[in-house]
Motif scaffolding. Sequence first.
Motif, PDB file in Angstrom:
ATOM      1  N   ALA A 215       0.865  -1.186   0.000  1.00 30.12           N
ATOM      2  CA  ALA A 215       0.000   0.000   0.000  1.00 30.12           C
ATOM      3  C   ALA A 215       0.897   1.230   0.000  1.00 30.12           C
ATOM      4  O   ALA A 215       1.899   1.274   0.717  1.00 30.12           O
ATOM      5  CB  ALA A 215      -0.900   0.001   1.231  1.00 30.12           C
ATOM      6  N   VAL A 216       0.564   2.217  -0.829  1.00 29.37           N
ATOM      7  CA  VAL A 216       1.372   3.444  -0.909  1.00 29.37           C
ATOM      8  C   VAL A 216       0.488   4.643  -0.584  1.00 29.37           C
ATOM      9  O   VAL A 216      -0.564   4.834  -1.189  1.00 29.37           O
ATOM     10  CB  VAL A 216       1.976   3.623  -2.322  1.00 29.37           C
ATOM     11  CG1 VAL A 216       2.862   4.867  -2.355  1.00 29.37           C
ATOM     12  CG2 VAL A 216       2.785   2.397  -2.738  1.00 29.37           C
ATOM     13  N   LEU A 217       0.933   5.445   0.381  1.00 28.42           N
ATOM     14  CA  LEU A 217       0.222   6.680   0.708  1.00 28.42           C
ATOM     15  C   LEU A 217       0.841   7.818  -0.095  1.00 28.42           C
ATOM     16  O   LEU A 217       2.058   7.909  -0.220  1.00 28.42           O
ATOM     17  CB  LEU A 217       0.341   7.010   2.207  1.00 28.42           C
ATOM     18  CG  LEU A 217       0.150   5.868   3.210  1.00 28.42           C
ATOM     19  CD1 LEU A 217       0.241   6.417   4.639  1.00 28.42           C
ATOM     20  CD2 LEU A 217      -1.192   5.165   3.014  1.00 28.42           C
ATOM     21  N   SER A 218      -0.023   8.707  -0.634  1.00 25.41           N
ATOM     22  CA  SER A 218       0.476   9.866  -1.381  1.00 25.41           C
ATOM     23  C   SER A 218      -0.548  10.989  -1.300  1.00 25.41           C
ATOM     24  O   SER A 218      -1.531  10.879  -0.586  1.00 25.41           O
ATOM     25  CB  SER A 218       0.753   9.462  -2.834  1.00 25.41           C
ATOM     26  OG  SER A 218       1.457  10.506  -3.505  1.00 25.41           O
ATOM     27  N   HIS A 219      -0.301  12.099  -2.042  1.00 25.28           N
ATOM     28  CA  HIS A 219      -1.242  13.238  -2.108  1.00 25.28           C
ATOM     29  C   HIS A 219      -1.421  13.890  -0.731  1.00 25.28           C
ATOM     30  O   HIS A 219      -2.532  13.989  -0.211  1.00 25.28           O
ATOM     31  CB  HIS A 219      -2.584  12.739  -2.663  1.00 25.28           C
ATOM     32  CG  HIS A 219      -3.360  13.807  -3.380  1.00 25.28           C
ATOM     33  ND1 HIS A 219      -2.871  14.477  -4.454  1.00 25.28           N
ATOM     34  CD2 HIS A 219      -4.604  14.324  -3.168  1.00 25.28           C
ATOM     35  CE1 HIS A 219      -3.774  15.345  -4.885  1.00 25.28           C
ATOM     36  NE2 HIS A 219      -4.827  15.280  -4.116  1.00 25.28           N
TER      37      HIS A 219
END
Length: 255
Positions: A215-219
Amino acid sequence: MLKNSLTFLGTGGGRVVVFRQIRHSGGMWLNLDGVNILIDPGPGSLIRIFERGFDTKDIDIIVVSHRHLDHCADLNSVIESASESTRNPKDLLVAPEDVVEGEDPILLKYLKKAIKEYIPVEENKEIHYKDIKILSRMKHIHEGAQTYGLEFLSKNKKIVYVPCGKFYEDMLKGYSKGADIMIFNTTFPRKVEGYYHLSVDDVERMIEKYRPKLAVLSHFSISMLRADPEKVAAKISRKTGINVISAYDGMRLQF
Ligand SMILES: [Zn+2]
Ligand SMILES: [Zn+2]
């Protein structure tokens, strides 16, 4: 050999971070089975594409999740560049209808001829291009902009993109499980009433439910940057047992 890659041209989100460029913006460059997909060409996308060693001429598909400028401000510049000023039209644009048609479209009319095909995104639509598939998923509730979740599939890889929107319970069943990479636009560390964005709690529930390999968190908004995305990712990882990371500008994943 790992031939697929996902590069984060920018990781900023929200008005302050994007429009003061505290983090870069410009979306993501996905290379899946040899197909180059530019997703969400926000402010600076054209610059970041070349800065990261890519070339707009190599773009096959442009995908816009929704019409807010942090996701598509550079759409026209990128298409102008990629099509060599309309001389060499690009294969495919995938975007909700209000990006291309209607009263106040983002795409300039003269650039329509710089795209061979435009496919409007609707709920649960399947788009085929060479050996890959783009699935539009559930509708998000997002400040008047038509917004849909998106999944990118090759024969044996699945990338899921959860764009901006206010969390609602159906979001725990509208996407598919077990993605190789699942990207979350994690704008806020805590729920903020009146803002139509995902918070860390919402994302944690979705990660628990969908159990992606990564899972990648961004923004990230300014409050998310203050909360330290790396620490937030590590905490979700500990709680869910899923590999969770926070994206940084220019981050490139190979898979
Ligand atoms: Zn938005
Ligand atoms: Zn956004």
